[in-house]
Design a protein around this motif. Structure first.
Motif, mmCIF file in Angstrom:
data_model
loop_
_atom_site.group_PDB
_atom_site.id
_atom_site.type_symbol
_atom_site.label_atom_id
_atom_site.label_comp_id
_atom_site.label_asym_id
_atom_site.label_seq_id
_atom_site.Cartn_x
_atom_site.Cartn_y
_atom_site.Cartn_z
ATOM 1 N N THR A 34 -10.676 0.800 -0.832
ATOM 2 C CA THR A 34 -9.342 1.105 -1.360
ATOM 3 C C THR A 34 -9.406 2.266 -2.364
ATOM 4 O O THR A 34 -8.447 2.502 -3.094
ATOM 5 N N CYS B 13 -6.476 4.522 -3.782
ATOM 6 C CA CYS B 13 -5.240 3.734 -3.631
ATOM 7 C C CYS B 13 -5.082 2.876 -4.884
ATOM 8 O O CYS B 13 -6.064 2.517 -5.532
ATOM 9 N N SER C 64 -1.795 -5.259 0.251
ATOM 10 C CA SER C 64 -1.575 -3.853 0.547
ATOM 11 C C SER C 64 -1.710 -3.071 -0.746
ATOM 12 O O SER C 64 -1.562 -3.632 -1.844
ATOM 13 N N THR C 65 -1.988 -1.777 -0.617
ATOM 14 C CA THR C 65 -2.116 -0.938 -1.798
ATOM 15 C C THR C 65 -1.608 0.462 -1.448
ATOM 16 O O THR C 65 -1.562 0.838 -0.272
ATOM 17 N N CYS D 289 -1.630 4.395 -1.366
ATOM 18 C CA CYS D 289 -2.679 5.413 -1.369
ATOM 19 C C CYS D 289 -2.139 6.786 -1.755
ATOM 20 O O CYS D 289 -0.940 7.051 -1.691
ATOM 21 N N GLN E 194 -8.865 -3.989 8.256
ATOM 22 C CA GLN E 194 -7.969 -3.172 7.441
ATOM 23 C C GLN E 194 -7.136 -2.263 8.313
ATOM 24 O O GLN E 194 -7.548 -1.895 9.409
ATOM 25 N N ARG F 77 -4.400 1.180 8.006
ATOM 26 C CA ARG F 77 -3.803 2.214 7.166
ATOM 27 C C ARG F 77 -2.547 2.726 7.853
ATOM 28 O O ARG F 77 -2.563 3.035 9.039
#
Ligand code: PNZ
Length: 398
Positions: free
Chosen positions: A184, A187, A201-202, A204, A223, A225
């Motif tokens: 991560t 992010c 979730s994060t 970015c 994961q 994206r």
């Protein structure tokens, strides 16, 4: 009896002198004053749902942060849990425990550093255990996304910054640190993914959302994206999203709304962007501002957000002039009420949902059953420099 101990003060010798004098003169001694009955916290059981929790950074003496607790109906102070140096706090899903994330330095402000996740008993307000984690957690104000947990309550998640961003995972069931997630990097902020029990979730640096799914071992199982959700240079977003049961609602510094719908596999679908502002709002430069500055009440699907006029570059943390309310189904503003200079908010779900706001010190409670928030009461001096206020409404509460 203990009760008399309350009487021992600098006035005691004067009082006894007067009593002696009084009896010498044949005067009846005054009946003892009524002793205050201490009921808050000790003799009255106040369940997690009856309380309001204020994470107080006490910014001018950050080594001494604490989580203050108040009776939701009377506003009475019930107790506190110490959270040491710039701590973060959240409740377990069942409300029985408080999780504290904090840092200890051997010499308080210097020396060897130890970061820990602590488990506290939310009834006795007593320490249960600690889990050591890498000494990398972000030294951040109390933004919700710095310290979260997966929707199933199994894993606690810690935002790290060295300044390289990573996420530490603690397994609550086994009481163990399981992983530092480094993919991560770049992010920021932890957002439990709606509808997914073991995912977060994060946000970015390229505007994408990265969604991580954990396995039973507390390590990354998969994961995903997304495509960029927002243009980072021209329309930066606040990191705090509003939460729907099946979506996340982000708002940009310029008042644009981005809605993300997580899919079963962690992919994101984005809805068309819309604006909080009409031409009259834009003419007065109304913009959002604050810390945890917005929230969604999922049943009514209403968005609550702090707004101020005369917005300029850098006013994104200004206090609320007003609270604006939107119907997320129609994208229409349905109410606006005075903001009372609030900086952060949260919502307690339930049959009679409540909006809690905090201006750094005072908590305001609103009934939000109807479209227009109805002011209920204020807890004055709930914190010294507090930017996070929370309630508890059962397992589904965020
Ligand atoms: C507060 C605490 C810290 C800071 C701003 C506001 N930016 C630092 N507050 O009101 O508690």
């Amino acid at each position: 009896m203990k009760k008399t101990a309350f009487r021992i003060s600098t006035g005691v010798s004067l009082l006894s002198a007067a009593l002696l004098l009084g009896s010498a003169m044949g005067v009846q001694a005054a009946p003892p004053l009524p002793v205050e009955q201490l009921t808050g916290g000790h003799t009255v059981k106040v369940t997690p749902a009856d309380r309001i929790y204020v994470m107080d950074s006490v910014f001018s003496h950050l080594t001494d942060s604490r989580l203050n607790m108040f009776d939701r109906s009377s506003g009475k102070f019930l107790g506190m849990i110490p959270s040491s140096f710039n701590g973060q706090a959240q409740l377990s899903k069942d409300g029985k425990n408080v999780y504290i994330l904090t840092t200890y330095y051997e010499r308080v402000t210097r020396g060897a550093r130890t970061d820990v996740v602590e488990i506290w008993d939310n009834e006795k307000l007593s320490f249960v255990r600690e889990i050591k984690i890498p000494s990398k957690r972000a030294g951040a104000l109390n933004y919700d996304g710095m310290f979260r947990q997966t929707a199933d309550g199994r894993f606690v998640l810690v935002q790290n910054a060295t300044p390289a961003a990573s996420v530490s995972v603690v397994d609550i069931k086994n009481g163990a640190f399981t992983d530092e997630i480094t993919s991560t990097a770049g992010c920021w902020s932890i957002i439990p993914t709606p509808g997914l029990a073991r995912s977060f979730s994060t946000i970015c640096g390229d505007g994408a959302l990265l969604t991580m799914t954990l396995g039973d071992d507390g390590k990354v199982a998969s994961q995903k994206r997304s495509e960029p959700m927002f243009p980072v240079k021209t329309d930066p977003i606040f990191i705090t999203p509003g939460r729907l049961s099946d979506g996340l609602v982000f708002v940009s510094f310029y008042g644009n709304v981005y809605t993300a719908r997580p899919q079963k596999d962690g992919a994101m679908k984005f809805e068309p962007t819309w604006s909080l502002l009409d031409d009259a709002d834009r003419a007065k430069n109304w913009v959002p501002g604050g810390y945890n500055l917005l929230a969604v009440e999922p049943r009514s699907q209403r968005l609550y957000i702090f707004m101020h006029p005369d917005g300029v570059e850098g006013s994104h943390k200004n206090p609320a002039a007003e609270i604006w309310v939107y119907d997320l189904k129609t994208h229409k503003r349905v109410a606006r009420v005075p903001g009372k200079d609030a900086l952060s908010m949260s919502i307690i779900q339930g049959k009679t949902p409540q909006l809690l706001t905090i201006d750094g010190g005072n908590v305001n409670i609103y009934d939000i059953s109807a479209a227009e928030p109805k002011f209920v009461s204020t807890i004055k001096g709930a914190g010294e420099a507090a930017l996070q206020v929370m309630g508890y409404a059962g397992d589904g509460n965020e």
